[in-house]
Write a protein that holds these residues in place. Structure first.
Motif, PDB file in Angstrom:
ATOM      1  N   SER A 179      25.396  32.994  40.308  1.00 55.35           N
ATOM      2  CA  SER A 179      26.495  34.063  40.028  1.00 55.35           C
ATOM      3  C   SER A 179      26.756  34.913  41.462  1.00 55.35           C
ATOM      4  CB  SER A 179      26.015  35.098  38.887  1.00 55.35           C
ATOM      5  OG  SER A 179      24.886  35.945  39.559  1.00 55.35           O
ATOM      6  N   LYS A 180      26.106  34.791  41.988  1.00 59.39           N
ATOM      7  CA  LYS A 180      26.168  35.371  43.615  1.00 59.39           C
ATOM      8  C   LYS A 180      26.709  34.148  44.538  1.00 59.39           C
ATOM      9  CE  LYS A 180      24.609  39.519  42.827  1.00 59.39           C
ATOM     10  NZ  LYS A 180      25.644  40.362  42.661  1.00 59.39           N
ATOM     11  N   ASN A 181      27.263  32.904  44.003  1.00 54.20           N
ATOM     12  CA  ASN A 181      27.961  31.895  44.748  1.00 54.20           C
ATOM     13  C   ASN A 181      27.063  31.219  45.600  1.00 54.20           C
ATOM     14  OD1 ASN A 181      30.342  31.796  43.217  1.00 54.20           O
ATOM     15  ND2 ASN A 181      31.300  33.065  44.756  1.00 54.20           N
ATOM     16  N   PHE A 182      25.705  31.224  45.273  1.00 53.61           N
ATOM     17  CA  PHE A 182      24.795  30.617  46.066  1.00 53.61           C
ATOM     18  C   PHE A 182      24.629  29.185  45.386  1.00 53.61           C
ATOM     19  CE2 PHE A 182      23.373  34.675  47.363  1.00 53.61           C
ATOM     20  CZ  PHE A 182      23.626  34.542  48.770  1.00 53.61           C
ATOM     21  N   TYR A 183      25.199  28.131  45.590  1.00 55.84           N
ATOM     22  CA  TYR A 183      25.122  26.895  44.943  1.00 55.84           C
ATOM     23  C   TYR A 183      23.731  26.348  45.027  1.00 55.84           C
ATOM     24  CZ  TYR A 183      25.460  24.363  49.397  1.00 55.84           C
ATOM     25  OH  TYR A 183      25.007  24.128  51.005  1.00 55.84           O
ATOM     26  N   TRP A 184      22.865  26.409  45.671  1.00 58.28           N
ATOM     27  CA  TRP A 184      21.558  25.940  45.794  1.00 58.28           C
ATOM     28  C   TRP A 184      20.603  26.574  44.844  1.00 58.28           C
ATOM     29  CZ3 TRP A 184      18.222  30.062  47.108  1.00 58.28           C
ATOM     30  CH2 TRP A 184      19.096  30.765  47.906  1.00 58.28           C
ATOM     31  N   GLY A 185      21.237  27.783  44.127  1.00 56.68           N
ATOM     32  CA  GLY A 185      20.287  28.268  42.996  1.00 56.68           C
ATOM     33  C   GLY A 185      20.335  27.465  41.740  1.00 56.68           C
ATOM     34  N   GLY A 186      21.171  26.519  41.749  1.00 49.72           N
ATOM     35  CA  GLY A 186      21.018  25.411  40.636  1.00 49.72           C
ATOM     36  C   GLY A 186      19.665  24.533  40.781  1.00 49.72           C
ATOM     37  N   LEU A 187      19.332  24.501  42.111  1.00 48.69           N
ATOM     38  CA  LEU A 187      17.919  23.617  42.294  1.00 48.69           C
ATOM     39  C   LEU A 187      16.626  24.454  41.426  1.00 48.69           C
ATOM     40  CD1 LEU A 187      18.119  22.859  45.871  1.00 48.69           C
ATOM     41  CD2 LEU A 187      18.474  21.344  43.765  1.00 48.69           C
ATOM     42  N   LEU A 188      16.909  25.640  41.140  1.00 48.30           N
ATOM     43  CA  LEU A 188      15.792  26.330  40.525  1.00 48.30           C
ATOM     44  C   LEU A 188      15.826  26.006  39.104  1.00 48.30           C
ATOM     45  CD1 LEU A 188      15.633  29.844  42.513  1.00 48.30           C
ATOM     46  CD2 LEU A 188      14.217  28.078  42.720  1.00 48.30           C
ATOM     47  N   GLY A 189      17.257  25.973  38.472  1.00 50.89           N
ATOM     48  CA  GLY A 189      17.406  25.550  36.896  1.00 50.89           C
ATOM     49  C   GLY A 189      17.140  24.057  36.830  1.00 50.89           C
ATOM     50  N   ILE A 190      17.060  23.021  37.911  1.00 54.00           N
ATOM     51  CA  ILE A 190      16.875  21.641  37.660  1.00 54.00           C
ATOM     52  C   ILE A 190      15.381  21.613  37.569  1.00 54.00           C
ATOM     53  CG2 ILE A 190      17.122  19.552  39.015  1.00 54.00           C
ATOM     54  CD1 ILE A 190      19.829  20.518  39.828  1.00 54.00           C
ATOM     55  N   LEU A 191      14.528  22.452  38.205  1.00 52.16           N
ATOM     56  CA  LEU A 191      13.010  22.171  38.176  1.00 52.16           C
ATOM     57  C   LEU A 191      12.516  22.184  36.802  1.00 52.16           C
ATOM     58  CD1 LEU A 191      11.852  24.364  41.284  1.00 52.16           C
ATOM     59  CD2 LEU A 191      11.855  21.814  41.030  1.00 52.16           C
ATOM     60  N   PRO A 192      12.815  23.170  35.751  1.00 48.51           N
ATOM     61  CA  PRO A 192      12.376  23.301  34.403  1.00 48.51           C
ATOM     62  C   PRO A 192      12.922  21.894  33.886  1.00 48.51           C
ATOM     63  CG  PRO A 192      13.194  25.419  34.981  1.00 48.51           C
ATOM     64  CD  PRO A 192      13.546  24.617  36.083  1.00 48.51           C
ATOM     65  N   ALA A 193      14.392  21.502  34.088  1.00 46.55           N
ATOM     66  CA  ALA A 193      14.834  20.429  33.405  1.00 46.55           C
ATOM     67  C   ALA A 193      14.059  19.085  33.719  1.00 46.55           C
ATOM     68  CB  ALA A 193      16.203  20.354  33.796  1.00 46.55           C
ATOM     69  N   ILE A 194      13.653  19.006  35.105  1.00 52.39           N
ATOM     70  CA  ILE A 194      12.861  17.860  35.451  1.00 52.39           C
ATOM     71  C   ILE A 194      11.538  17.643  34.645  1.00 52.39           C
ATOM     72  CG2 ILE A 194      11.688  16.696  37.378  1.00 52.39           C
ATOM     73  CD1 ILE A 194      13.901  17.578  38.972  1.00 52.39           C
ATOM     74  N   ASN A 195      10.994  18.904  34.397  1.00 56.22           N
ATOM     75  CA  ASN A 195       9.575  19.415  33.665  1.00 56.22           C
ATOM     76  C   ASN A 195       9.801  18.626  32.231  1.00 56.22           C
ATOM     77  OD1 ASN A 195       7.223  20.241  32.299  1.00 56.22           O
ATOM     78  ND2 ASN A 195       7.060  21.239  34.168  1.00 56.22           N
ATOM     79  N   LEU A 196      10.927  19.220  31.687  1.00 58.29           N
ATOM     80  CA  LEU A 196      11.265  18.854  30.256  1.00 58.29           C
ATOM     81  C   LEU A 196      11.202  17.248  30.260  1.00 58.29           C
ATOM     82  CD1 LEU A 196      13.837  21.517  29.113  1.00 58.29           C
ATOM     83  CD2 LEU A 196      11.504  21.121  28.099  1.00 58.29           C
ATOM     84  N   ILE A 197      12.077  16.706  31.146  1.00 64.41           N
ATOM     85  CA  ILE A 197      12.213  15.192  30.994  1.00 64.41           C
ATOM     86  C   ILE A 197      10.863  14.444  31.313  1.00 64.41           C
ATOM     87  CG2 ILE A 197      13.237  13.152  32.297  1.00 64.41           C
ATOM     88  CD1 ILE A 197      15.746  15.156  32.993  1.00 64.41           C
ATOM     89  N   TYR A 198      10.018  14.972  31.935  1.00 63.50           N
ATOM     90  CA  TYR A 198       8.791  14.521  32.409  1.00 63.50           C
ATOM     91  C   TYR A 198       7.890  14.590  30.893  1.00 63.50           C
ATOM     92  CZ  TYR A 198       3.885  13.931  33.714  1.00 63.50           C
ATOM     93  OH  TYR A 198       2.715  13.455  33.924  1.00 63.50           O
ATOM     94  N   MET A 199       7.992  15.674  30.564  1.00 65.10           N
ATOM     95  CA  MET A 199       7.120  15.865  29.203  1.00 65.10           C
ATOM     96  C   MET A 199       7.729  15.203  28.009  1.00 65.10           C
ATOM     97  SD  MET A 199       4.736  18.056  30.114  1.00 65.10           S
ATOM     98  CE  MET A 199       4.131  18.238  28.389  1.00 65.10           C
ATOM     99  N   GLY A 200       8.863  14.784  28.016  1.00 66.50           N
ATOM    100  CA  GLY A 200       9.300  13.767  26.977  1.00 66.50           C
ATOM    101  C   GLY A 200       8.897  12.346  27.247  1.00 66.50           C
ATOM    102  N   THR A 201       8.521  12.150  28.284  1.00 69.36           N
ATOM    103  CA  THR A 201       7.919  10.758  28.520  1.00 69.36           C
ATOM    104  C   THR A 201       6.542  10.690  28.342  1.00 69.36           C
ATOM    105  OG1 THR A 201       7.298  11.167  30.738  1.00 69.36           O
ATOM    106  CG2 THR A 201       9.467  10.303  30.417  1.00 69.36           C
ATOM    107  N   ARG A 202       5.769  11.776  27.879  1.00 63.00           N
ATOM    108  CA  ARG A 202       4.430  11.836  27.745  1.00 63.00           C
ATOM    109  C   ARG A 202       4.333  12.123  26.086  1.00 63.00           C
ATOM    110  NH1 ARG A 202       2.485   9.110  31.305  1.00 63.00           N
ATOM    111  NH2 ARG A 202       3.095   9.810  33.332  1.00 63.00           N
ATOM    112  N   ASP A 203       3.500  11.233  25.426  1.00 67.33           N
ATOM    113  CA  ASP A 203       3.037  11.587  24.018  1.00 67.33           C
ATOM    114  C   ASP A 203       2.195  12.765  23.983  1.00 67.33           C
ATOM    115  OD1 ASP A 203       2.861  11.357  21.524  1.00 67.33           O
ATOM    116  OD2 ASP A 203       1.597   9.644  21.339  1.00 67.33           O
TER     117      ASP A 203
END
Length: 110
Positions: free
Chosen positions: A47-71
């Motif tokens: 919201s402060k126009n720091f585009y690299w702030g999206g990387l902080l949101g990508i981290l939980p997304a990557i964790n969710l994708i990883y957890m989806g590969t595990r039973d």
């Protein structure tokens, strides 16, 4: 009004985990709290126009994708949710980058 769009994952996941915490469904994992903090920080930076702030949101997304590969015995698969959140934050980062460039160009022209 447009800036609140960056907080959508924080609001949605916050409502879900808040409901789960107050309805005695079970204990909330500490990693979920870390995700919520990362989602909030990402929304704030975007919201402060720091585009690299999206990387902080990508981290939980990557964790969710990883957890989806595990039973892990989850009722729902986390991978589709993680992919949607990943795409969302990539798009938000691009939008914030474009807004940042526009605002810098307007300052330079004045």
């Amino acid at each position: 009004m447009g800036r609140i769009l960056f907080y959508i994952p924080f609001i949605l996941f916050g409502m879900f985990y808040g409901f789960a915490a107050f309805s005695n469904i079970g204990p909330i994992s500490y990693i979920a709290v870390v995700w919520l903090v990362l989602f909030f920080m990402s929304g704030f930076l975007l919201s402060k126009n720091f585009y690299w702030g999206g990387l902080l949101g990508i981290l939980p997304a990557i964790n969710l994708i990883y957890m989806g590969t595990r039973d892990t015995g989850q009722i729902i698969n986390e991978m589709p949710i993680g992919i949607v959140v990943l795409i969302y934050y990539v798009i938000c980062g691009i939008v914030s980058f474009i807004n940042n460039r526009k605002s810098k160009n307007n300052i330079n022209k004045a």
